[in-house]
Design a protein around this motif. Structure first.
Motif, PDB file in Angstrom:
ATOM      1  N   ILE A 169       0.808  -1.151   0.044  1.00 52.99           N
ATOM      2  CA  ILE A 169      -0.151  -0.146  -0.030  1.00 52.99           C
ATOM      3  C   ILE A 169       0.780   1.156   0.043  1.00 52.99           C
ATOM      4  O   ILE A 169       0.631   2.316  -0.587  1.00 52.99           O
ATOM      5  CB  ILE A 169      -0.936   0.000   1.135  1.00 52.99           C
ATOM      6  CG1 ILE A 169      -2.044  -1.205   0.814  1.00 52.99           C
ATOM      7  CG2 ILE A 169      -1.514   1.400   1.459  1.00 52.99           C
ATOM      8  CD1 ILE A 169      -2.878  -1.376   1.965  1.00 52.99           C
ATOM      9  N   ALA A 170       2.094   1.286   0.612  1.00 51.99           N
ATOM     10  CA  ALA A 170       2.707   2.244   0.637  1.00 51.99           C
ATOM     11  C   ALA A 170       3.430   2.593  -0.665  1.00 51.99           C
ATOM     12  O   ALA A 170       3.503   3.674  -1.024  1.00 51.99           O
ATOM     13  CB  ALA A 170       3.986   2.061   1.720  1.00 51.99           C
ATOM     14  N   LEU A 171       3.715   1.439  -1.368  1.00 54.83           N
ATOM     15  CA  LEU A 171       4.277   1.622  -2.784  1.00 54.83           C
ATOM     16  C   LEU A 171       3.359   2.271  -3.725  1.00 54.83           C
ATOM     17  O   LEU A 171       3.584   3.013  -4.471  1.00 54.83           O
ATOM     18  CB  LEU A 171       4.929   0.292  -3.225  1.00 54.83           C
ATOM     19  CG  LEU A 171       6.361  -0.125  -2.563  1.00 54.83           C
ATOM     20  CD1 LEU A 171       6.515  -1.762  -3.033  1.00 54.83           C
ATOM     21  CD2 LEU A 171       7.575   0.941  -3.098  1.00 54.83           C
ATOM     22  N   LEU A 172       2.172   1.810  -3.425  1.00 54.56           N
ATOM     23  CA  LEU A 172       0.856   2.397  -4.192  1.00 54.56           C
ATOM     24  C   LEU A 172       0.801   3.877  -4.060  1.00 54.56           C
ATOM     25  O   LEU A 172       0.769   4.565  -5.052  1.00 54.56           O
ATOM     26  CB  LEU A 172      -0.229   1.426  -4.085  1.00 54.56           C
ATOM     27  CG  LEU A 172      -0.697   0.155  -4.847  1.00 54.56           C
ATOM     28  CD1 LEU A 172      -1.985  -0.421  -4.228  1.00 54.56           C
ATOM     29  CD2 LEU A 172      -0.946   0.370  -6.359  1.00 54.56           C
ATOM     30  N   LEU A 173       0.746   4.190  -2.923  1.00 57.30           N
ATOM     31  CA  LEU A 173       0.511   5.660  -2.367  1.00 57.30           C
ATOM     32  C   LEU A 173       1.848   6.551  -2.932  1.00 57.30           C
ATOM     33  O   LEU A 173       1.551   7.527  -3.321  1.00 57.30           O
ATOM     34  CB  LEU A 173       0.436   5.773  -0.920  1.00 57.30           C
ATOM     35  CG  LEU A 173       0.311   7.157  -0.511  1.00 57.30           C
ATOM     36  CD1 LEU A 173      -1.061   7.743  -0.878  1.00 57.30           C
ATOM     37  CD2 LEU A 173       0.403   7.084   1.005  1.00 57.30           C
ATOM     38  N   VAL A 174       3.033   5.851  -3.085  1.00 60.84           N
ATOM     39  CA  VAL A 174       4.264   6.499  -3.435  1.00 60.84           C
ATOM     40  C   VAL A 174       3.950   6.725  -5.169  1.00 60.84           C
ATOM     41  O   VAL A 174       4.097   7.955  -5.393  1.00 60.84           O
ATOM     42  CB  VAL A 174       5.494   6.010  -3.116  1.00 60.84           C
ATOM     43  CG1 VAL A 174       6.717   6.433  -3.926  1.00 60.84           C
ATOM     44  CG2 VAL A 174       5.666   6.147  -1.742  1.00 60.84           C
ATOM     45  N   ALA A 175       3.463   5.685  -5.710  1.00 60.13           N
ATOM     46  CA  ALA A 175       3.357   6.003  -7.285  1.00 60.13           C
ATOM     47  C   ALA A 175       2.307   6.782  -7.602  1.00 60.13           C
ATOM     48  O   ALA A 175       2.381   7.387  -8.478  1.00 60.13           O
ATOM     49  CB  ALA A 175       3.055   4.563  -7.748  1.00 60.13           C
TER      50      ALA A 175
END
Length: 121
Positions: A102-108
């Motif tokens: 979820i953190a990687l999705l948010l960063v993207a």
């Protein structure tokens, strides 16, 4: 071993048979064989209204970019559902991995937003 593939082979054979049957019936009874094609008949049917889009019309790049980003983020979010359903069985490791995902999705998402890819031009 062949018995395990038998249902798949039967399914493929039935699909090919039905598809070939419909294509043959269309060729045999289709309207193009009996009537002379005209430009009026070849126009696409658009909900009863004549189409206003000309053949040379092109969509802007922002349309395709937003569509691809929607598909990308939508498919990634779909992967969250199976893990969320079985989270108790997977334990803490899955929770940590889910948080990283979820953190990687948010960063993207923030990156795409900051680059202006979500602005309609």
């Amino acid at each position: 071993m062949l018995r395990s593939y038998l249902p798949a082979l039967v399914f493929i054979a039935l699909g090919a048979g039905v598809g070939s049957l419909f294509a043959g019936l269309n060729r045999l009874f289709g309207y193009r064989n009996k009537r002379k094609p005209t430009t009026y008949r070849d126009d696409p049917y658009e909900c009863g209204l004549p189409s206003e889009i000309q053949q040379g019309f092109r969509f802007g790049i922002s349309f395709y970019l937003i569509a691809m980003l929607f598909i990308l983020f939508d498919i990634e979010v779909v992967f969250l559902y199976p893990v969320a359903v079985q989270l108790k069985e997977f334990g803490t490791f899955a929770l940590v991995e889910l948080s990283v995902f979820i953190a990687l999705l948010l960063v993207a998402f923030v990156y795409v937003w900051r680059r202006g890819a979500l602005e309609w031009r």
